[in-house]
Structure formats: C-alpha cells, structure tokens
Enzyme design. Structure first.
Site, PDB file in Angstrom:
ATOM      1  CG  ASN A  49     -36.745   1.246  36.872  1.00 57.19           C
ATOM      2  OD1 ASN A  49     -35.932   0.798  36.074  1.00 57.19           O
ATOM      3  ND2 ASN A  49     -36.467   2.242  37.693  1.00 57.19           N
ATOM      4  CE1 TYR A  62     -22.921   0.745  36.345  1.00 54.36           C
ATOM      5  CE2 TYR A  62     -20.593   0.711  35.796  1.00 54.36           C
ATOM      6  CZ  TYR A  62     -21.830   0.090  35.810  1.00 54.36           C
ATOM      7  OH  TYR A  62     -21.964  -1.181  35.300  1.00 54.36           O
TER       8      TYR A  62
END
Ligand code: UDP
Length: 334
Positions: free
Chosen positions: A32, A151
C-alpha cells in the site's frame, strides 16, 4: 512456484521479488506504499511473471478478486510493515494492524490455498536483550508500551498467531527473525543509522551518533538475508522448519565504530557529532546463528565494508544523497 509477497515494494521485499523472479517463480506483490516505494514496483512491472495488487493487507488481501486465472498459491510471504523506527513511530497504529490483522489475512490466504506461510519477524522481539548474543530460545525483554512497542509487540503477536494457525489448522508455517539489514534501495529518508550516515557523509555533513555510540548492532547485507530466506523456503516440511530462525550477520559493531567505518569509506575528514539517545534504544544486538547454520547450511557471505561499498555506490548513482534524513522522535532515554 506461485508466490504472494506482501510488502513487495519495500526494501527487503524488492530484493526478494528480484531473486524469486530470477529463480523462475511467479510473484504477486502486494503493497500500500505506506513505507514502500512505487519505484520498487516499477522495477518488475514489465516482467511476465510479476503481478501487483495495491492494497492494505490489514484490510484484506484481494487475491481472488484480482483473479489471475484463479491460480492457486504455493507460498505466502508476509513482509509488509513499516520497519525503521522513525517510520513505525510515525504510523504506530498501522504498524500494529499490519502485524495483527495483516498477518491473519496472510495466514487465511495461505490456509485457503494449502500454501506454505513465511513470516518476516524481527530481532526486535528480543527488545533490549539481557542475553547476548541472542539465540531463538531467548524470550526477550520488551517494554510493552514504550516507543518501540508498536513494532515489537506487533511482531510478537504476529509470531503467536502464526503458531496458532500452525497448531490449530496445520498450516506449514516458517518464521525468520531479521536482524539489522542494509543495502541498495533502502529509503534514504528512512532514518536508520545506515541511511542517515551515508546520506550525511555524501553531503559532507557531520555524522549523527545517538548517545555515546557504545550501543551495538550487527549489520547484514540484504543478499545474505535473501539467501537465508530462500533456503528456509526450500526446506521440506518437518518439525524443525517451523521454529523461528535468526537471519543476521554476527559481526558486531558499536555505533561509534560503525560511524568510523562510514567515515573511512566516504570521507576521513567528516566530523562525528552526538545527539540524544532515543528512549528504549536496545543497548546491544547480535544474532546467534547456530540454528540457521545447522538447519539451512547458511551463513552471511558479505562483510560490512564490502556491503557498504555497494550500498554507497548505489546511493551515489541514484542521487539519493540529496535526500534529507528523517528526524527521530526527540524523546530521550532519561
Ligand atoms: N542511530 C544513530 N544515528 C542515527 C540513527 C540511528 O546513532 O542517525 C543509532 C540508534 O540510536 C540505534 C542504532 O543507531 O542505537 C541503530 O538504529 P536503527 O534506527 O538503524 O535501527 P534499530 O536497530 O535501532 O532498530
């Protein structure tokens, strides 16, 4: 083989695409562009065995909708995620989502096609490690709500759901834990130490070392990572292939030493300046690669100076030296 690769427009994704196509496989890339680059799709778009779907894998992977002759899949490789600290800290929710929903969507696709699934996990699952070097058996030392948690915890969850699909649905799953990796096609503005220092050095600016530079990292050239990944894909299914495998170069440098190597390679007169150390910055990191050596017969082939020489040359050629490096969130450890 027919391979679907999420994160195909990223730095690592683009090198993996290149290798898989060279090996004669068909690659469907998905990205994306949250941190990947359209230029990395453009590299392969004319290749007869490359297809591309622009989509956010956190929302779903429209593989069927894209038809492609209703082909079945042999492999689903999940590499999509912002990965440099400034990028994932700029997109913390998207990073958590791609590790959570994104991983599940990729697992569902693999399950539906009877494909093998491979997760790109990370050395960040070890957090600020208290065991050194880090073997896969180490459970890690992670701040669950610190700056890096979006993360680290996303990837820890991604590993957990990968194992859940293996145990619950029998999906053939594989997990690599990638240590600091560098090479051509890194985004010059990604804010990592390798790109920041190369961009600074090529522009004749001072090299920024965060803190006193005594923290360590172990840097792996990207083709070594690709070789290790392909070696794990090539393993026939057995009990041994499902457990995580560290892929990294065990040659460890302090960040100050790393800056000195950059200076030596580009301009011995460059100044080194110190800036604030970001919060939760791991103090040391070095992979124990015994498992990869034994299981895959793999070990890194490209040393730091050789890999950096190639990387610097590619940055010179692409003119990316002109880019401004990303600023890091100015939150200090104190
Ligand atoms: N770092 C640095 N100068 C920079 C960028 C990063 O000294 O311009 C340090 C950072 O604080 C960390 C190490 O270099 O200790 C590696 O940082 P990077 O962002 O490349 O990856 P990390 O391994 O921390 O995820």
């Amino acid at each position: 083989m027919n391979v679907l690769l999420t994160g195909s427009a990223g730095f690592v994704g683009s090198h993996l695409t290149e290798r898989l196509l060279a090996d004669g496989h068909t690659v469907t890339g998905v990205d994306n562009y949250i941190s990947g680059q359209p230029g990395n799709t453009a590299l392969f778009v004319d290749h007869p065995n490359f297809k591309f779907i622009q989509a956010d894998v956190s929302e779903g992977i429209p593989y069927k909708a894209a038809a492609f002759d209703g082909q079945t899949l042999d492999f689903v490789l999940h590499f999509a995620s912002p990965a440099s600290p400034p990028h994932y800290q700029q997109f913390p929710i998207e990073t958590l989502m791609v590790g959570a929903q994104g991983t599940q969507h990729a697992l569902e696709l693999a399950h539906a096609h009877g494909a093998t699934f491979l997760l790109a996990s990370t050395s960040e699952v070890y957090g600020d490690p208290q065991v050194h070097p880090q073997p896969e058996s180490y459970w890690g030392h992670v701040n669950p709500n610190g700056l890096r948690s979006c993360y680290d915890e996303a990837k820890r969850y991604a590993e957990a759901i990968t194992f859940a699909y293996h145990r619950r649905h029998g999906v053939d799953t594989r997990v690599i834990r990638i240590f600091n990796t560098y090479g051509p096609r890194m985004r010059p503005d990604d804010g990592r130490v390798v790109t920041n220092l190369i961009v600074q050095a090529l522009a004749g600016r001072p090299l920024t070392v965060y803190g006193d530079g005594a923290q360590t990292r172990s840097f792996q050239y990207v083709t070594d990572l690709v070789d290790g990944t392909v070696a794990l894909m090539d393993q026939p299914e057995s009990g041994a292939v499902h457990a995580p495998v560290n892929l990294g170069n065990p040659d460890e440098y302090t960040i100050l030493e790393f800056a000195q190597v950059i200076r030596e390679l580009i301009d011995p007169d460059l100044e080194i300046i110190h800036e604030a150390l970001p919060a939760d910055d791991p103090r040391q990191r070095k992979p124990d690669i015994s498992r990869a050596r034994g299981l895959l017969g793999w070990s890194p082939q490209v040393g730091l100076r050789a890999g950096l020489t190639r990387t610097v040359e590619s940055f010179r050629q692409s003119g990316s030296a002109a880019a401004e490096p990303a600023e890091r969130t100015p939150v200090t450890a104190e």
